[in-house]
Design an enzyme around this catalytic site. Structure first.
Site, PDB file in Angstrom:
ATOM      1  N   ASP A   1       1.616  -9.262   4.333  1.00  0.00           N
ATOM      2  CA  ASP A   1       0.724  -8.731   5.370  1.00  0.00           C
ATOM      3  C   ASP A   1      -0.743  -8.762   4.961  1.00  0.00           C
ATOM      4  O   ASP A   1      -1.623  -8.651   5.817  1.00  0.00           O
ATOM      5  CB  ASP A   1       1.111  -7.289   5.715  1.00  0.00           C
ATOM      6  CG  ASP A   1       2.453  -7.198   6.409  1.00  0.00           C
ATOM      7  OD1 ASP A   1       2.772  -8.114   7.187  1.00  0.00           O
ATOM      8  OD2 ASP A   1       3.176  -6.220   6.175  1.00  0.00           O
TER       9      ASP A   1
ATOM     10  N   TYR B   1      12.040 -13.381   8.444  1.00  0.00           N
ATOM     11  CA  TYR B   1      12.148 -13.522   6.997  1.00  0.00           C
ATOM     12  C   TYR B   1      11.766 -14.911   6.509  1.00  0.00           C
ATOM     13  O   TYR B   1      11.449 -15.092   5.330  1.00  0.00           O
ATOM     14  CB  TYR B   1      13.576 -13.218   6.551  1.00  0.00           C
ATOM     15  CG  TYR B   1      13.948 -11.750   6.520  1.00  0.00           C
ATOM     16  CD1 TYR B   1      13.054 -10.768   6.935  1.00  0.00           C
ATOM     17  CD2 TYR B   1      15.197 -11.331   6.089  1.00  0.00           C
ATOM     18  CE1 TYR B   1      13.388  -9.431   6.925  1.00  0.00           C
ATOM     19  CE2 TYR B   1      15.547  -9.989   6.063  1.00  0.00           C
ATOM     20  CZ  TYR B   1      14.636  -9.040   6.483  1.00  0.00           C
ATOM     21  OH  TYR B   1      14.978  -7.717   6.453  1.00  0.00           O
ATOM     22  N   LEU B   2      11.821 -15.921   7.383  1.00  0.00           N
ATOM     23  CA  LEU B   2      11.519 -17.286   6.951  1.00  0.00           C
ATOM     24  C   LEU B   2      10.124 -17.366   6.343  1.00  0.00           C
ATOM     25  O   LEU B   2       9.917 -18.068   5.341  1.00  0.00           O
ATOM     26  CB  LEU B   2      11.624 -18.246   8.131  1.00  0.00           C
ATOM     27  CG  LEU B   2      12.994 -18.366   8.804  1.00  0.00           C
ATOM     28  CD1 LEU B   2      12.908 -19.283  10.013  1.00  0.00           C
ATOM     29  CD2 LEU B   2      14.036 -18.877   7.818  1.00  0.00           C
ATOM     30  N   GLN B   3       9.157 -16.653   6.932  1.00  0.00           N
ATOM     31  CA  GLN B   3       7.773 -16.771   6.486  1.00  0.00           C
ATOM     32  C   GLN B   3       7.545 -16.173   5.102  1.00  0.00           C
ATOM     33  O   GLN B   3       6.637 -16.580   4.386  1.00  0.00           O
ATOM     34  CB  GLN B   3       6.832 -16.126   7.503  1.00  0.00           C
ATOM     35  CG  GLN B   3       7.002 -14.632   7.665  1.00  0.00           C
ATOM     36  CD  GLN B   3       6.569 -14.140   9.020  1.00  0.00           C
ATOM     37  OE1 GLN B   3       5.380 -14.135   9.331  1.00  0.00           O
ATOM     38  NE2 GLN B   3       7.520 -13.709   9.843  1.00  0.00           N
ATOM     39  N   ARG B   4       8.351 -15.203   4.715  1.00  0.00           N
ATOM     40  CA  ARG B   4       8.142 -14.584   3.408  1.00  0.00           C
ATOM     41  C   ARG B   4       9.119 -15.096   2.353  1.00  0.00           C
ATOM     42  O   ARG B   4       9.019 -14.718   1.193  1.00  0.00           O
ATOM     43  CB  ARG B   4       8.234 -13.064   3.516  1.00  0.00           C
ATOM     44  CG  ARG B   4       9.618 -12.497   3.715  1.00  0.00           C
ATOM     45  CD  ARG B   4       9.549 -11.003   3.968  1.00  0.00           C
ATOM     46  NE  ARG B   4      10.813 -10.343   3.700  1.00  0.00           N
ATOM     47  CZ  ARG B   4      11.104  -9.109   4.055  1.00  0.00           C
ATOM     48  NH1 ARG B   4      10.201  -8.394   4.721  1.00  0.00           N
ATOM     49  NH2 ARG B   4      12.262  -8.568   3.753  1.00  0.00           N
TER      50      ARG B   4
ATOM     51  N   GLU C   1       3.448  -9.508  15.544  1.00  0.00           N
ATOM     52  CA  GLU C   1       4.490  -8.605  16.036  1.00  0.00           C
ATOM     53  C   GLU C   1       3.933  -7.272  16.528  1.00  0.00           C
ATOM     54  O   GLU C   1       4.518  -6.628  17.392  1.00  0.00           O
ATOM     55  CB  GLU C   1       5.513  -8.337  14.935  1.00  0.00           C
ATOM     56  CG  GLU C   1       4.936  -7.609  13.728  1.00  0.00           C
ATOM     57  CD  GLU C   1       5.937  -7.377  12.612  1.00  0.00           C
ATOM     58  OE1 GLU C   1       7.132  -7.648  12.823  1.00  0.00           O
ATOM     59  OE2 GLU C   1       5.508  -6.930  11.528  1.00  0.00           O
TER      60      GLU C   1
ATOM     61  N   ASN D   1       0.817  -1.220   0.000  1.00  0.00           N
ATOM     62  CA  ASN D   1       0.000   0.000   0.000  1.00  0.00           C
ATOM     63  C   ASN D   1       0.850   1.268   0.000  1.00  0.00           C
ATOM     64  O   ASN D   1       0.452   2.289  -0.559  1.00  0.00           O
ATOM     65  CB  ASN D   1      -1.014  -0.002   1.151  1.00  0.00           C
ATOM     66  CG  ASN D   1      -0.424  -0.526   2.440  1.00  0.00           C
ATOM     67  OD1 ASN D   1       0.774  -0.406   2.682  1.00  0.00           O
ATOM     68  ND2 ASN D   1      -1.263  -1.119   3.276  1.00  0.00           N
TER      69      ASN D   1
ATOM     70  N   GLY E   1       3.041  -8.800  11.105  1.00  0.00           N
ATOM     71  CA  GLY E   1       1.713  -8.204  11.214  1.00  0.00           C
ATOM     72  C   GLY E   1       1.770  -7.004  12.128  1.00  0.00           C
ATOM     73  O   GLY E   1       1.542  -7.127  13.333  1.00  0.00           O
ATOM     74  N   ARG E   2       2.108  -5.851  11.556  1.00  0.00           N
ATOM     75  CA  ARG E   2       2.267  -4.638  12.350  1.00  0.00           C
ATOM     76  C   ARG E   2       0.932  -4.154  12.907  1.00  0.00           C
ATOM     77  O   ARG E   2       0.787  -3.919  14.096  1.00  0.00           O
ATOM     78  CB  ARG E   2       2.908  -3.555  11.476  1.00  0.00           C
ATOM     79  CG  ARG E   2       3.051  -2.191  12.111  1.00  0.00           C
ATOM     80  CD  ARG E   2       3.760  -1.262  11.163  1.00  0.00           C
ATOM     81  NE  ARG E   2       5.102  -1.735  10.890  1.00  0.00           N
ATOM     82  CZ  ARG E   2       6.160  -1.375  11.607  1.00  0.00           C
ATOM     83  NH1 ARG E   2       6.035  -0.529  12.606  1.00  0.00           N
ATOM     84  NH2 ARG E   2       7.350  -1.861  11.325  1.00  0.00           N
TER      85      ARG E   2
END
Length: 416
Positions: A143, A295-298, A246, A113, A190-191
């Site tokens: 996200d 970073y592992l998740q992305r 997070e 975004n 997930g900010r």
């Protein structure tokens, strides 16, 4: 259009962003009479300003196939925000000088975004200057927080990886026993929006299966209620698996995490998982382990969702089609049906998505705030379906390493 197309990547990368790049290049090559060359910027808009561009013509079909199954941003990404045009007109002078020097008539920007705000700024400046340019946003973000799209390419693969990890660690947790009970805490990205944390709910395949508690940024953290829930789960099952976003915060809006603020005010979150684990251990006496997916998740392309990879390629192709029509805006994914999952792409205006955030709606959040509803599971499950394996060699994924020379610069070196 008659000229060159410029593609660039922006923001945090995903497991399938390069599938969008491959989709753009493949689609553009089908219309050589309208798109002479597909150029790409090294490191997003920063690369455009620095005139660090490459020509993708040397990439073979085999290269593109391998590129599409490679994680990370092959062309390089950045987190540079353009200044408002009235504050820094020289920045825009430089931008359009580079575009003119390389006969760019379409700019396709692959980001979230914030990147759609960059697209909006460039499109508005081009119109003001009467510069012949079509700007199209190619969405991506793990996200999943872009408005007006059913989902964001990158989310489905990250969700699949996280749900798989939680299911597997749940079996590990259940296999062990201690006198005081055990807990495991996983911190995910997930900010402000809890889509990834919520997706971990798909891991549960029966009564008592992990995850037992999900902490979302949409729900203010209540320590007493949380600890009571963990104690209840430990008493019943001997162990509790917790997923925490997070950006978890308390009722006053304070993060349950360590934070570091950059010179430009950007807050780097971290430590929510550790903070939650510490509370469980100190207050309940459980043995606790925590992990940060980070970073592992992305980056986990070895376990990408086939749906996600398909959509990533499709938004790239749709962006080229929009550019050929001279239609600016962001490519969005529209859901047409749930069973089977059906969807199509459409174009939405930048003003409707730029710098705006899509959070979990109330109907997706369980009444107690510690999990998600069946409506969320029904919405999310199609997005992780199918596998799109990369090739393996010597037991490891074989990924593509982009090696293209920079084009000769036609303008003086830019001093930011």
């Amino acid at each position: 259009m008659n000229g060159n197309l410029l593609y660039a990547q922006s923001g945090g990368v995903t497991a399938v962003i390069n599938a969008s790049a491959a989709g753009v290049i493949t689609a553009a090559r089908r219309v050589p009479q309208q798109i002479a060359r597909v150029l790409a910027a090294r490191h997003g808009i920063m690369g455009v300003l620095q005139e660090r561009l490459v020509d993708t013509s040397a990439l073979t079909d085999a290269d593109l196939a391998c590129l599409g199954r490679t994680p990370g941003g092959a062309f390089g990404s950045c987190r540079l925000d353009l200044d408002p045009v009235e504050r820094n007109p020289a920045q825009y002078d430089r931008l359009f000088a580079v575009l003119a020097a390389h006969d760019v008539r379409a700019l396709l920007y692959n980001g979230g975004n914030g990147s759609m705000e960059t697209c909006r700024q460039i499109a508005a400046a081009a119109e003001e200057r009467r510069f012949p340019l079509t700007v199209v946003g190619v969405p991506k973000t793990v996200d999943n927080d872009i408005l007006l799209t059913d989902c964001c390419p990158g989310f489905g693969s990250a969700a699949k990886y996280l749900a798989t990890s939680v299911r597997e660690v749940g079996l590990d947790l259940a296999a062990m026993t201690t006198g005081g009970g055990r807990a495991f805490v996983l911190e995910v990205m997930g900010r402000n929006a809890g889509w990834l944390a919520a997706a971990c709910a798909l891991a549960s395949d029966g009564e008592g299966a992990a995850p037992h508690v999900i902490l979302l940024p949409e729900v203010p953290f209540d320590e007493e209620a949380f600890l009571a829930k963990v104690a209840e789960v430990v008493a019943r099952h001997g162990a509790c698996a917790v997923v925490v976003a997070e950006g978890l915060h308390d009722a006053a809006g304070e993060p349950i995490a360590m934070q570091e603020r950059s010179a430009k005010g950007y807050v780097q979150l971290g430590g929510a998982g550790e903070a939650i684990a510490e509370r469980i251990h100190r207050r309940l006496g459980c043995k606790v382990h925590f992990a940060v997916a980070d970073y592992l998740q992305r980056a986990a392309r070895h376990l990408a969702s086939a749906t996600d990879a398909t959509q990533a390629g499709a938004v790239g192709e749709a962006a080229v089609a929009a550019a050929l029509r001279g239609e600016g805006g962001m490519v969005a994914i529209e859901r047409l049906g749930d069973v089977p999952y059906r969807w199509r792409t459409r174009i939405v205006p930048f003003d409707a998505v730029a710098n705006l955030e899509r959070r979990l709606p109330p109907e997706f959040i369980r009444p107690d705030g510690f999990g998600v509803t069946s409506a969320f599971r029904s919405w999310c499950r199609p997005l992780i379906e199918g596998e799109d394996w990369p090739a393996f060699r010597d037991g490891l994924p074989e990924y593509f390493h982009l090696r293209l020379p920079l084009l000769t610069q036609r303008l003086p070196i830019w001093a930011a």
